[in-house]
Design a protein around this motif. Structure first.
Motif, PDB file in Angstrom:
ATOM      1  N   MET A   1       0.839  -1.188   0.000  1.00 42.82           N
ATOM      2  CA  MET A   1       0.000   0.000   0.000  1.00 42.82           C
ATOM      3  C   MET A   1       0.874   1.239   0.000  1.00 42.82           C
ATOM      4  SD  MET A   1      -3.057   1.009   2.641  1.00 42.82           S
ATOM      5  CE  MET A   1      -2.075   1.910   3.827  1.00 42.82           C
ATOM      6  N   ASN A  31       2.813  -0.110   4.793  1.00 39.37           N
ATOM      7  CA  ASN A  31       2.423   1.148   4.147  1.00 39.37           C
ATOM      8  C   ASN A  31       3.671   1.939   3.771  1.00 39.37           C
ATOM      9  OD1 ASN A  31       0.850   3.281   3.211  1.00 39.37           O
ATOM     10  ND2 ASN A  31       0.626   4.189   5.234  1.00 39.37           N
ATOM     11  N   ASP A  74      -2.764   4.710  -2.820  1.00 37.92           N
ATOM     12  CA  ASP A  74      -4.030   4.227  -2.265  1.00 37.92           C
ATOM     13  C   ASP A  74      -4.689   5.277  -1.382  1.00 37.92           C
ATOM     14  OD1 ASP A  74      -3.864   1.274  -3.115  1.00 37.92           O
ATOM     15  OD2 ASP A  74      -1.946   1.580  -2.086  1.00 37.92           O
ATOM     16  N   GLU A 196      -5.046   3.237   8.044  1.00 40.24           N
ATOM     17  CA  GLU A 196      -5.758   2.027   8.471  1.00 40.24           C
ATOM     18  C   GLU A 196      -7.002   1.804   7.628  1.00 40.24           C
ATOM     19  OE1 GLU A 196      -4.470   2.053  13.214  1.00 40.24           O
ATOM     20  OE2 GLU A 196      -6.351   2.965  12.560  1.00 40.24           O
ATOM     21  N   LYS A 199      -6.060   0.770   4.084  1.00 42.25           N
ATOM     22  CA  LYS A 199      -5.650  -0.640   4.025  1.00 42.25           C
ATOM     23  C   LYS A 199      -6.867  -1.549   3.936  1.00 42.25           C
ATOM     24  CE  LYS A 199      -2.322  -3.797   6.110  1.00 42.25           C
ATOM     25  NZ  LYS A 199      -1.287  -3.952   7.167  1.00 42.25           N
ATOM     26  N   LYS A 204      -5.085  -4.460   0.799  1.00 40.45           N
ATOM     27  CA  LYS A 204      -3.658  -4.761   0.705  1.00 40.45           C
ATOM     28  C   LYS A 204      -3.037  -5.031   2.074  1.00 40.45           C
ATOM     29  CE  LYS A 204      -3.075  -2.026  -3.492  1.00 40.45           C
ATOM     30  NZ  LYS A 204      -2.404  -0.887  -4.130  1.00 40.45           N
TER      31      LYS A 204
END
Length: 204
Positions: A1, A31, A74, A196, A199, A204
């Protein structure tokens, strides 16, 4: 991500919030977080007169974004000083350059949010954030703010930024006030919270 923290800062206040946002976003496993800035639109002589040139040297190393790369992330969090309750000219100019992304729906379904700096406590923080949200909604973003789960925005003992629409700081009329520990903690919370949710949305 991948998460992008994108900002414009005149005297460094929004940049400091951006760094805190990025810190929070990096707490989410897996991330990749990048911090970038939008292009400057003011000529150097104007920046020199306002004293911004020296202040901006502190974050001159931060790379400048291009509109097309937004589709690679993202989650994107946007930071801006306020201008009469709206985005500053530099950020608005950048957003105006994303028409091609809008036309192809390239940002639909991405997670986004905003953060802001104003000179005074009642200088348009919430109005600027909500106006930014409108632009993000036109692009199809899923918008994330700064929920009251972060209790730092509930106090009234001292002047502080922090709104349910996004993190914020009060800079003072001459830029003399720096982001407080509480304001930076709100930014970290927003970065972590947004990542969060991204995700979960991206899977991902």
């Amino acid at each position: 991500m991948k998460t992008l923290v994108l900002f414009y800062s005149t005297y460094g206040h929004v940049w400091k919030l951006a760094e805190a946002i990025a810190e929070g976003a990096r707490e989410v496993a897996g991330n990749e977080v990048l911090v970038k800035r939008v292009p400057e639109t003011l000529p150097k002589e104007v920046l020199d007169k306002t004293g911004a040139t020296g202040a901006q040297q502190a974050f001159a190393h931060v790379p400048v974004v291009t509109p097309d790369e937004l589709k690679d992330y993202d989650a994107i969090l946007f930071g801006t000083p306020t201008r009469y309750g709206n985005l500053c000219g530099q950020m608005q100019s950048f957003m105006d350059s994303t028409g091609g992304l809008w036309a192809t729906g390239a940002l639909v379904g991405k997670v986004g949010g905003a953060f802001v700096s104003t000179a005074t406590q009642h200088g348009g923080q919430e109005e600027t954030l909500r106006n930014f949200h409108t632009e993000l909604l036109h692009h199809g973003f899923v918008i994330v703010g700064l929920p009251y789960a972060w209790q730092g925005q509930m106090g009234h003992e001292v002047v502080t930024g922090g709104t349910p629409y996004g993190a914020s700081t009060v800079a003072g009329g001459q830029g003399e006030r720096q982001p407080s520990a509480n304001e930076l903690e709100g930014a970290r919370f927003q970065g972590r919270h947004t990542a969060e949710i991204a995700k979960k949305v991206s899977g991902k």
